[in-house]
Design a protein around this motif. Sequence first.
Motif, mmCIF file in Angstrom:
data_model
loop_
_atom_site.group_PDB
_atom_site.id
_atom_site.type_symbol
_atom_site.label_atom_id
_atom_site.label_comp_id
_atom_site.label_asym_id
_atom_site.label_seq_id
_atom_site.Cartn_x
_atom_site.Cartn_y
_atom_site.Cartn_z
ATOM 1 N N PRO A 60 43.251 49.566 56.492
ATOM 2 C CA PRO A 60 43.597 48.609 55.418
ATOM 3 C C PRO A 60 43.709 49.969 54.179
ATOM 4 C CG PRO A 60 40.983 48.806 55.057
ATOM 5 C CD PRO A 60 42.091 48.974 57.224
ATOM 6 N N ALA A 61 44.817 49.302 53.243
ATOM 7 C CA ALA A 61 45.269 50.480 52.018
ATOM 8 C C ALA A 61 44.377 50.055 51.294
ATOM 9 C CB ALA A 61 46.370 50.290 51.681
ATOM 10 N N GLY A 62 43.760 49.089 50.662
ATOM 11 C CA GLY A 62 43.001 48.371 49.768
ATOM 12 C C GLY A 62 42.255 46.959 50.649
ATOM 13 N N ALA A 63 41.183 47.424 50.057
ATOM 14 C CA ALA A 63 39.905 46.121 50.410
ATOM 15 C C ALA A 63 39.486 45.255 48.790
ATOM 16 C CB ALA A 63 39.397 46.069 51.293
ATOM 17 N N ALA A 64 38.842 45.255 48.999
ATOM 18 C CA ALA A 64 38.363 44.418 47.412
ATOM 19 C C ALA A 64 37.621 43.186 47.485
ATOM 20 C CB ALA A 64 39.206 45.076 45.855
ATOM 21 N N VAL A 65 36.784 42.534 46.263
ATOM 22 C CA VAL A 65 36.463 41.623 46.356
ATOM 23 C C VAL A 65 36.696 40.948 44.255
ATOM 24 C CG1 VAL A 65 34.105 40.871 47.786
ATOM 25 C CG2 VAL A 65 34.097 42.122 45.180
ATOM 26 N N ALA A 66 36.944 40.024 44.057
ATOM 27 C CA ALA A 66 37.077 39.004 42.867
ATOM 28 C C ALA A 66 36.832 40.242 41.853
ATOM 29 C CB ALA A 66 36.983 37.777 42.672
ATOM 30 N N GLY A 67 36.826 40.312 40.506
ATOM 31 C CA GLY A 67 36.411 40.679 39.754
ATOM 32 C C GLY A 67 37.204 41.411 38.290
ATOM 33 N N GLU A 68 37.131 42.148 37.819
ATOM 34 C CA GLU A 68 37.613 42.952 36.403
ATOM 35 C C GLU A 68 39.014 43.056 36.608
ATOM 36 O OE1 GLU A 68 37.342 45.388 32.431
ATOM 37 O OE2 GLU A 68 36.119 45.476 33.942
ATOM 38 N N ILE A 69 40.064 43.095 36.490
ATOM 39 C CA ILE A 69 41.375 43.272 36.765
ATOM 40 C C ILE A 69 41.481 44.500 35.240
ATOM 41 C CG2 ILE A 69 44.222 43.437 36.669
ATOM 42 C CD1 ILE A 69 43.205 40.531 37.693
ATOM 43 N N ASP A 70 40.984 45.905 35.098
ATOM 44 C CA ASP A 70 41.626 46.060 33.922
ATOM 45 C C ASP A 70 42.996 46.326 33.446
ATOM 46 O OD1 ASP A 70 43.264 48.632 35.444
ATOM 47 O OD2 ASP A 70 41.341 49.223 35.956
ATOM 48 N N TRP A 77 50.280 45.385 37.375
ATOM 49 C CA TRP A 77 50.895 43.714 38.065
ATOM 50 C C TRP A 77 51.389 41.956 37.430
ATOM 51 C CZ3 TRP A 77 51.818 45.747 42.655
ATOM 52 C CH2 TRP A 77 51.587 47.140 43.626
ATOM 53 N N ASN A 78 51.281 43.003 36.262
ATOM 54 C CA ASN A 78 51.999 41.970 35.008
ATOM 55 C C ASN A 78 51.456 40.478 35.141
ATOM 56 O OD1 ASN A 78 53.309 40.493 33.283
ATOM 57 N ND2 ASN A 78 54.786 39.823 33.975
ATOM 58 N N VAL A 79 49.847 40.244 35.613
ATOM 59 C CA VAL A 79 49.028 39.860 35.399
ATOM 60 C C VAL A 79 48.022 39.698 34.139
ATOM 61 C CG1 VAL A 79 49.019 39.180 37.834
ATOM 62 C CG2 VAL A 79 46.815 41.029 36.884
ATOM 63 N N PRO A 80 47.432 38.880 33.502
ATOM 64 C CA PRO A 80 46.861 38.543 32.303
ATOM 65 C C PRO A 80 45.048 38.924 33.255
ATOM 66 C CG PRO A 80 46.910 36.345 33.297
ATOM 67 C CD PRO A 80 48.052 37.259 34.635
ATOM 68 N N ALA A 81 44.544 39.357 31.712
ATOM 69 C CA ALA A 81 43.372 39.619 32.518
ATOM 70 C C ALA A 81 42.264 38.877 32.464
ATOM 71 C CB ALA A 81 43.006 40.390 31.113
ATOM 72 N N SER A 82 42.308 37.350 32.197
ATOM 73 C CA SER A 82 42.415 36.095 32.635
ATOM 74 C C SER A 82 41.886 35.362 33.544
ATOM 75 C CB SER A 82 42.878 34.939 31.548
ATOM 76 O OG SER A 82 44.165 34.604 32.042
ATOM 77 N N ALA A 83 43.114 36.342 34.653
ATOM 78 C CA ALA A 83 43.008 36.123 35.956
ATOM 79 C C ALA A 83 41.564 36.990 36.835
ATOM 80 C CB ALA A 83 44.156 36.460 36.392
ATOM 81 N N SER A 84 41.151 37.537 36.037
ATOM 82 C CA SER A 84 40.021 38.741 36.162
ATOM 83 C C SER A 84 38.884 37.937 36.838
ATOM 84 C CB SER A 84 38.563 39.106 35.327
ATOM 85 O OG SER A 84 39.941 40.217 34.648
ATOM 86 N N GLY A 85 37.541 37.815 37.776
ATOM 87 C CA GLY A 85 36.931 36.923 38.822
ATOM 88 C C GLY A 85 37.753 36.105 40.151
ATOM 89 N N SER A 86 39.241 35.703 39.956
ATOM 90 C CA SER A 86 39.871 34.780 40.871
ATOM 91 C C SER A 86 39.866 35.805 42.290
ATOM 92 C CB SER A 86 41.311 34.212 39.548
ATOM 93 O OG SER A 86 42.260 35.666 39.830
ATOM 94 N N LEU A 87 40.715 34.961 42.858
ATOM 95 C CA LEU A 87 41.065 34.825 44.676
ATOM 96 C C LEU A 87 42.430 36.082 44.283
ATOM 97 C CD1 LEU A 87 41.217 35.222 47.449
ATOM 98 C CD2 LEU A 87 42.953 33.048 47.189
ATOM 99 N N LEU A 88 42.829 35.837 43.053
ATOM 100 C CA LEU A 88 44.239 36.464 42.674
ATOM 101 C C LEU A 88 43.841 37.874 42.372
ATOM 102 C CD1 LEU A 88 46.908 37.615 41.808
ATOM 103 C CD2 LEU A 88 47.104 36.562 39.232
ATOM 104 N N SER A 89 42.678 37.734 41.446
ATOM 105 C CA SER A 89 42.387 39.345 41.096
ATOM 106 C C SER A 89 41.638 39.951 42.162
ATOM 107 C CB SER A 89 41.148 39.131 39.821
ATOM 108 O OG SER A 89 39.872 38.709 40.750
ATOM 109 N N ALA A 90 40.676 39.439 43.161
ATOM 110 C CA ALA A 90 40.824 40.479 44.611
ATOM 111 C C ALA A 90 41.997 41.143 45.190
ATOM 112 C CB ALA A 90 40.034 39.584 45.452
ATOM 113 N N TYR A 91 43.345 40.107 44.974
ATOM 114 C CA TYR A 91 44.274 40.434 45.795
ATOM 115 C C TYR A 91 44.880 42.314 44.913
ATOM 116 C CZ TYR A 91 48.824 41.883 48.039
ATOM 117 O OH TYR A 91 49.869 42.814 48.492
ATOM 118 N N VAL A 92 44.894 41.271 43.304
ATOM 119 C CA VAL A 92 45.570 42.607 42.895
ATOM 120 C C VAL A 92 44.895 43.910 42.543
ATOM 121 C CG1 VAL A 92 45.533 43.122 40.870
ATOM 122 C CG2 VAL A 92 46.649 41.608 41.296
ATOM 123 N N ARG A 93 43.147 43.698 42.898
ATOM 124 C CA ARG A 93 42.717 44.670 42.447
ATOM 125 C C ARG A 93 42.549 45.650 44.130
ATOM 126 N NH1 ARG A 93 37.206 45.566 40.661
ATOM 127 N NH2 ARG A 93 36.392 44.594 42.183
#
Length: 374
Positions: A60-70, A77-93
């Motif tokens: 892995p280059a990275g791995a994460a669980v869903a959480g805050e997108i700082d 990555w041009n994603v809204p902070a409101s995506a924090s906690g979602s499946l998308l947030s896990a991959y962005v992180r």
Amino acid sequence: MRYGMNPHQQAEVISGGPRILNGEPSMINYLDALNAAALAQEADAYTGHPAAASFKHVSPAGAAVAGEIDDTAARTWNVPASASGSLLSAYVRARDADPKSSFGDVVALSRPVDLETAEFLSTVICDALIAPGFEPGAADVLGRKRGGRFLLFETDPTATPPARERRDVLGVALEQDRDTADLAAALPDGLDPAVRTDALVGMATARYTQSNSVVLVEDGSAIGIGAGQQNRVDCVRLAGAKARIWWLRRHRSVDALPRIEGMKRQDRLNWQIRFAGHEMTRGQLADFTTLFGAEAAARYDDQTWRDAWMQELRGITLVSDGFLPFRDNVEHAAEFGVSTIVEPGGSTRTAEVAAAAHEYGIAHVQTGLRLFHH
């Protein structure tokens, strides 16, 4: 398969494997996808949060669980902070941990792909996705990626891998039990819940990272992974170097570099990483000055801001897949804000390592569980 490890090697799948919805995988695609999917599924199962892994060359280059997108990740990555906690947030992180290495990765998600995540993945350079299903429209969006050649694997979330693993190496057939050790049971009671989550993410990551390996975790995200080194202290230093760059990218000197019209996101990221890590060649520094200006270039050789900012990095959990053999591992870990070390223990020098951890104010957790992976 499209080919084996290299284009001159023919290869085929003998039995089993995830369903292929789109594309034609190589052997490395399969190895990345299978290991990445196992990591994401375990991280989700142990923490109860959606999980993601970004895999390159069977680590892995990275791995994460869903959480805050700082804020830095949101802008990058041009994603809204409101995506924090979602499946998308896990991959962005997961991708943001080491975006230089994640370029062209295999993505693994622990839950069915929603449309928001699919649309984001269509905007980044990645080669494949493996997930346990797709919500309506998600597979169609991704199937158009890379001119219709994007690899889509679908796992069966109810399937259980065989209890034994087998491989053939130069005519020698080898077989062993699959590693199903309970990661949660290896941790002692009484750990702070946040530290426990970070330890579980780190242990799941280490289980699917080429050994020797060390993982640095912050808030459920593996921000530094030192993989495949022949000695333990190099793993610590490599993981620390990656975590250091991740943290320095959050300093205004790096995050607020002037935006260059027409510059692609990955090119900007690569310049930020070179700048943060103080790793430019002479020619690159000249190009950097032309692109970003003399004021930014003047800060390149100034270590003061880097040193001061690194003092702010705290609360990191270090997970090692094998025991730490010498106290220098602890000394280097302390440079990267480590407050908890999780390792198997049991070496002839574990008492010395534990004493060093106490000296630096680092909690030392022994699991008795080795997690080598090859």
